[in-house]
Design a protein around this motif. Structure first.
Motif, PDB file in Angstrom:
ATOM      1  N   PRO A   1       0.832  -1.210   0.000  1.00 32.42           N
ATOM      2  CA  PRO A   1       0.000   0.000   0.000  1.00 32.42           C
ATOM      3  C   PRO A   1       0.865   1.258   0.000  1.00 32.42           C
ATOM      4  O   PRO A   1       1.913   1.300   0.655  1.00 32.42           O
ATOM      5  CB  PRO A   1      -0.804  -0.127   1.294  1.00 32.42           C
ATOM      6  CG  PRO A   1       0.002  -1.030   2.173  1.00 32.42           C
ATOM      7  CD  PRO A   1       0.705  -1.982   1.249  1.00 32.42           C
ATOM      8  N   ILE A   2       0.413   2.287  -0.743  1.00 35.08           N
ATOM      9  CA  ILE A   2       1.229   3.487  -0.938  1.00 35.08           C
ATOM     10  C   ILE A   2       0.398   4.737  -0.644  1.00 35.08           C
ATOM     11  O   ILE A   2      -0.736   4.863  -1.102  1.00 35.08           O
ATOM     12  CB  ILE A   2       1.748   3.565  -2.390  1.00 35.08           C
ATOM     13  CG1 ILE A   2       2.599   2.337  -2.728  1.00 35.08           C
ATOM     14  CG2 ILE A   2       2.556   4.840  -2.610  1.00 35.08           C
ATOM     15  CD1 ILE A   2       2.957   2.253  -4.196  1.00 35.08           C
ATOM     16  N   ILE A   3       0.964   5.664   0.109  1.00 39.51           N
ATOM     17  CA  ILE A   3       0.331   6.963   0.339  1.00 39.51           C
ATOM     18  C   ILE A   3       0.454   7.794  -0.935  1.00 39.51           C
ATOM     19  O   ILE A   3       1.562   8.006  -1.443  1.00 39.51           O
ATOM     20  CB  ILE A   3       0.984   7.703   1.519  1.00 39.51           C
ATOM     21  CG1 ILE A   3       0.758   6.926   2.824  1.00 39.51           C
ATOM     22  CG2 ILE A   3       0.416   9.120   1.649  1.00 39.51           C
ATOM     23  CD1 ILE A   3       1.486   7.509   4.024  1.00 39.51           C
ATOM     24  N   VAL A   4      -0.700   8.274  -1.464  1.00 46.56           N
ATOM     25  CA  VAL A   4      -0.674   9.007  -2.727  1.00 46.56           C
ATOM     26  C   VAL A   4      -1.194  10.442  -2.593  1.00 46.56           C
ATOM     27  O   VAL A   4      -1.002  11.254  -3.499  1.00 46.56           O
ATOM     28  CB  VAL A   4      -1.471   8.261  -3.816  1.00 46.56           C
ATOM     29  CG1 VAL A   4      -0.757   6.978  -4.214  1.00 46.56           C
ATOM     30  CG2 VAL A   4      -2.896   7.958  -3.353  1.00 46.56           C
ATOM     31  N   ALA A   5      -1.870  10.768  -1.486  1.00 46.50           N
ATOM     32  CA  ALA A   5      -2.355  12.141  -1.304  1.00 46.50           C
ATOM     33  C   ALA A   5      -2.612  12.382   0.177  1.00 46.50           C
ATOM     34  O   ALA A   5      -2.934  11.453   0.923  1.00 46.50           O
ATOM     35  CB  ALA A   5      -3.634  12.385  -2.109  1.00 46.50           C
TER      36      ALA A   5
ATOM     37  N   THR B   1     -17.106   9.753   4.787  1.00 38.44           N
ATOM     38  CA  THR B   1     -17.929   8.864   3.972  1.00 38.44           C
ATOM     39  C   THR B   1     -17.645   9.164   2.510  1.00 38.44           C
ATOM     40  O   THR B   1     -17.152  10.242   2.165  1.00 38.44           O
ATOM     41  CB  THR B   1     -19.436   9.011   4.257  1.00 38.44           C
ATOM     42  OG1 THR B   1     -19.790  10.400   4.272  1.00 38.44           O
ATOM     43  CG2 THR B   1     -19.810   8.384   5.582  1.00 38.44           C
ATOM     44  N   PHE B   2     -17.970   8.191   1.645  1.00 42.76           N
ATOM     45  CA  PHE B   2     -17.615   8.268   0.232  1.00 42.76           C
ATOM     46  C   PHE B   2     -18.876   8.124  -0.610  1.00 42.76           C
ATOM     47  O   PHE B   2     -19.679   7.213  -0.387  1.00 42.76           O
ATOM     48  CB  PHE B   2     -16.622   7.143  -0.095  1.00 42.76           C
ATOM     49  CG  PHE B   2     -16.206   7.077  -1.538  1.00 42.76           C
ATOM     50  CD1 PHE B   2     -15.268   7.951  -2.041  1.00 42.76           C
ATOM     51  CD2 PHE B   2     -16.748   6.124  -2.383  1.00 42.76           C
ATOM     52  CE1 PHE B   2     -14.869   7.881  -3.373  1.00 42.76           C
ATOM     53  CE2 PHE B   2     -16.359   6.040  -3.717  1.00 42.76           C
ATOM     54  CZ  PHE B   2     -15.418   6.925  -4.205  1.00 42.76           C
TER      55      PHE B   2
ATOM     56  N   LEU C   1     -15.494  12.782  -1.046  1.00 44.94           N
ATOM     57  CA  LEU C   1     -15.485  12.483   0.375  1.00 44.94           C
ATOM     58  C   LEU C   1     -16.317  13.533   1.097  1.00 44.94           C
ATOM     59  O   LEU C   1     -16.236  14.736   0.783  1.00 44.94           O
ATOM     60  CB  LEU C   1     -14.066  12.519   0.933  1.00 44.94           C
ATOM     61  CG  LEU C   1     -13.059  11.500   0.421  1.00 44.94           C
ATOM     62  CD1 LEU C   1     -11.718  11.719   1.122  1.00 44.94           C
ATOM     63  CD2 LEU C   1     -13.541  10.079   0.629  1.00 44.94           C
ATOM     64  N   TYR C   2     -17.101  13.076   2.080  1.00 45.40           N
ATOM     65  CA  TYR C   2     -17.891  13.978   2.914  1.00 45.40           C
ATOM     66  C   TYR C   2     -17.305  13.878   4.322  1.00 45.40           C
ATOM     67  O   TYR C   2     -17.374  12.839   4.966  1.00 45.40           O
ATOM     68  CB  TYR C   2     -19.362  13.595   2.869  1.00 45.40           C
ATOM     69  CG  TYR C   2     -19.939  13.802   1.478  1.00 45.40           C
ATOM     70  CD1 TYR C   2     -20.657  14.954   1.165  1.00 45.40           C
ATOM     71  CD2 TYR C   2     -19.702  12.877   0.473  1.00 45.40           C
ATOM     72  CE1 TYR C   2     -21.148  15.158  -0.121  1.00 45.40           C
ATOM     73  CE2 TYR C   2     -20.173  13.075  -0.816  1.00 45.40           C
ATOM     74  CZ  TYR C   2     -20.895  14.221  -1.109  1.00 45.40           C
ATOM     75  OH  TYR C   2     -21.368  14.419  -2.384  1.00 45.40           O
ATOM     76  N   VAL C   3     -16.703  14.980   4.762  1.00 45.38           N
ATOM     77  CA  VAL C   3     -15.856  14.978   5.953  1.00 45.38           C
ATOM     78  C   VAL C   3     -16.515  15.767   7.076  1.00 45.38           C
ATOM     79  O   VAL C   3     -16.889  16.929   6.895  1.00 45.38           O
ATOM     80  CB  VAL C   3     -14.473  15.599   5.640  1.00 45.38           C
ATOM     81  CG1 VAL C   3     -13.575  15.534   6.867  1.00 45.38           C
ATOM     82  CG2 VAL C   3     -13.826  14.887   4.451  1.00 45.38           C
TER      83      VAL C   3
ATOM     84  N   LEU D   1     -14.772  16.939  -0.334  1.00 39.96           N
ATOM     85  CA  LEU D   1     -13.447  16.929  -0.960  1.00 39.96           C
ATOM     86  C   LEU D   1     -13.458  16.059  -2.203  1.00 39.96           C
ATOM     87  O   LEU D   1     -14.205  15.076  -2.286  1.00 39.96           O
ATOM     88  CB  LEU D   1     -12.397  16.368   0.001  1.00 39.96           C
ATOM     89  CG  LEU D   1     -12.197  17.019   1.368  1.00 39.96           C
ATOM     90  CD1 LEU D   1     -11.077  16.306   2.113  1.00 39.96           C
ATOM     91  CD2 LEU D   1     -11.890  18.503   1.234  1.00 39.96           C
ATOM     92  N   SER D   2     -12.616  16.394  -3.161  1.00 38.64           N
ATOM     93  CA  SER D   2     -12.330  15.477  -4.255  1.00 38.64           C
ATOM     94  C   SER D   2     -11.636  14.252  -3.667  1.00 38.64           C
ATOM     95  O   SER D   2     -10.682  14.385  -2.890  1.00 38.64           O
ATOM     96  CB  SER D   2     -11.421  16.144  -5.284  1.00 38.64           C
ATOM     97  OG  SER D   2     -10.827  15.183  -6.123  1.00 38.64           O
ATOM     98  N   SER D   3     -12.109  13.050  -4.023  1.00 41.84           N
ATOM     99  CA  SER D   3     -11.524  11.848  -3.434  1.00 41.84           C
ATOM    100  C   SER D   3     -10.136  11.549  -3.967  1.00 41.84           C
ATOM    101  O   SER D   3      -9.404  10.750  -3.376  1.00 41.84           O
ATOM    102  CB  SER D   3     -12.436  10.644  -3.675  1.00 41.84           C
ATOM    103  OG  SER D   3     -12.571  10.381  -5.065  1.00 41.84           O
TER     104      SER D   3
END
Length: 284
Positions: free
Chosen positions: A66-70, A80-81, A86-88, A99-101
């Protein structure tokens, strides 16, 4: 189907193979370097709410690496997605931030009503083109006690959700879940079953006391027909009840656990309960 994603508050993401649930095998581990309180999985990505340290997006195309990308610095308590967004629920915002996912940039918001009286907002749930929002109000001194409002959102435009019908209770709601357009709303003492077939006119199907009753430690609920699963963090127990035809609920099994269960996820015939004391997970 046989992959389990787990999140540790301090040490980050763990991925397990649970083909043999009695002997889970660790596939990989990624320390995100931040405190991690909640996560969601979708579209070969995992998004982690890092509380006041922001949000982390992890690509899991290769679950062995797994890689952190943002990353974002937005204070995040719940995620939630829906669609590509994303709804934060953020500790330093009076609104739900959209947010843009992909790049985690802010693209919109959902206004919270009466934000000066809000105790907390539950993470959004979704079904088809509708969202479900819980707002718990602190009340007005000498005028009105605390109360909770459930609102249906029209998500036709994900960047501009529109409020439709509402349902209200005088109890503070701790958690809720849904099966399509039927919602199960849980206070510390009651379960409310709400029919949202008509999003403009929500109807209460029936109300039931918790099993066990007078539950002052409700943590999470999850539903997989016909079973309702409830974790009771401070009581150190986990209960399973049967719901028949949305008209009655039958008390079932209550498991006393050695530690305090918090999160709960149902997958096929396995109940996965996270341990609130950091002592691992239960596979039931």
């Amino acid at each position: 189907q046989n992959t389990l994603f787990c999140l540790d508050y301090l040490s980050g993401l763990y991925i397990y193979d649970i083909e043999n649930v009695e002997n889970p095998q660790l596939i990989s581990h990624l320390d995100v370097g931040k405190q991690s309180i909640e996560f969601i999985v979708g579209d070969n990505n995992i998004w982690i709410a890092n509380d006041n340290e922001g949000i982390t997006r992890i690509n899991i195309n290769d679950i062995q690496n797994p890689i952190i990308v943002a990353e974002s610095d937005l204070y995040s308590e719940h995620l939630t997605f829906y669609e590509d967004y994303l709804y934060v629920i953020s500790g330093n915002s009076l609104d739900i931030v959209i947010l843009s996912s992909s790049d985690l940039n802010q693209v919109g918001n959902v206004e919270i009503q009466n934000p000066w009286m809000i105790v907390f907002v539950q993470p959004l749930l979704f079904h088809q083109q509708y969202g479900y929002l819980i707002e718990v109000n602190a009340g007005i001194q000498n005028q009105r006690p605390a109360w909770t409002i459930l609102t249906v959102l029209d998500m036709t435009d994900p960047l501009n959700p529109l409020r439709l019908g509402t349902w209200e209770t005088s109890y503070g709601v701790e958690n809720f879940t849904n099966l399509n357009d039927t919602l199960i709303v849980a206070s510390n003492e009651h379960l409310f079953f709400i029919d949202a077939t008509d999003p403009e006119n929500l109807a209460e199907i029936f109300t039931e006391m918790h099993h066990p009753p007078l539950n002052l430690s409700l943590s999470k609920i999850s539903y997989q027909a016909p079973w309702l699963f409830t974790s009771h963090e401070y009581m150190g127990s986990f209960s399973i009840s049967e719901i028949q035809d949305w008209t009655d609920i039958y008390s079932g099994l209550i498991l006393d656990l050695d530690h305090k269960p918090y999160s709960i996820v149902i997958s096929d015939s396995i109940a996965i309960a996270g341990n609130g004391e950091g002592e691992g997970i239960y596979l039931i």
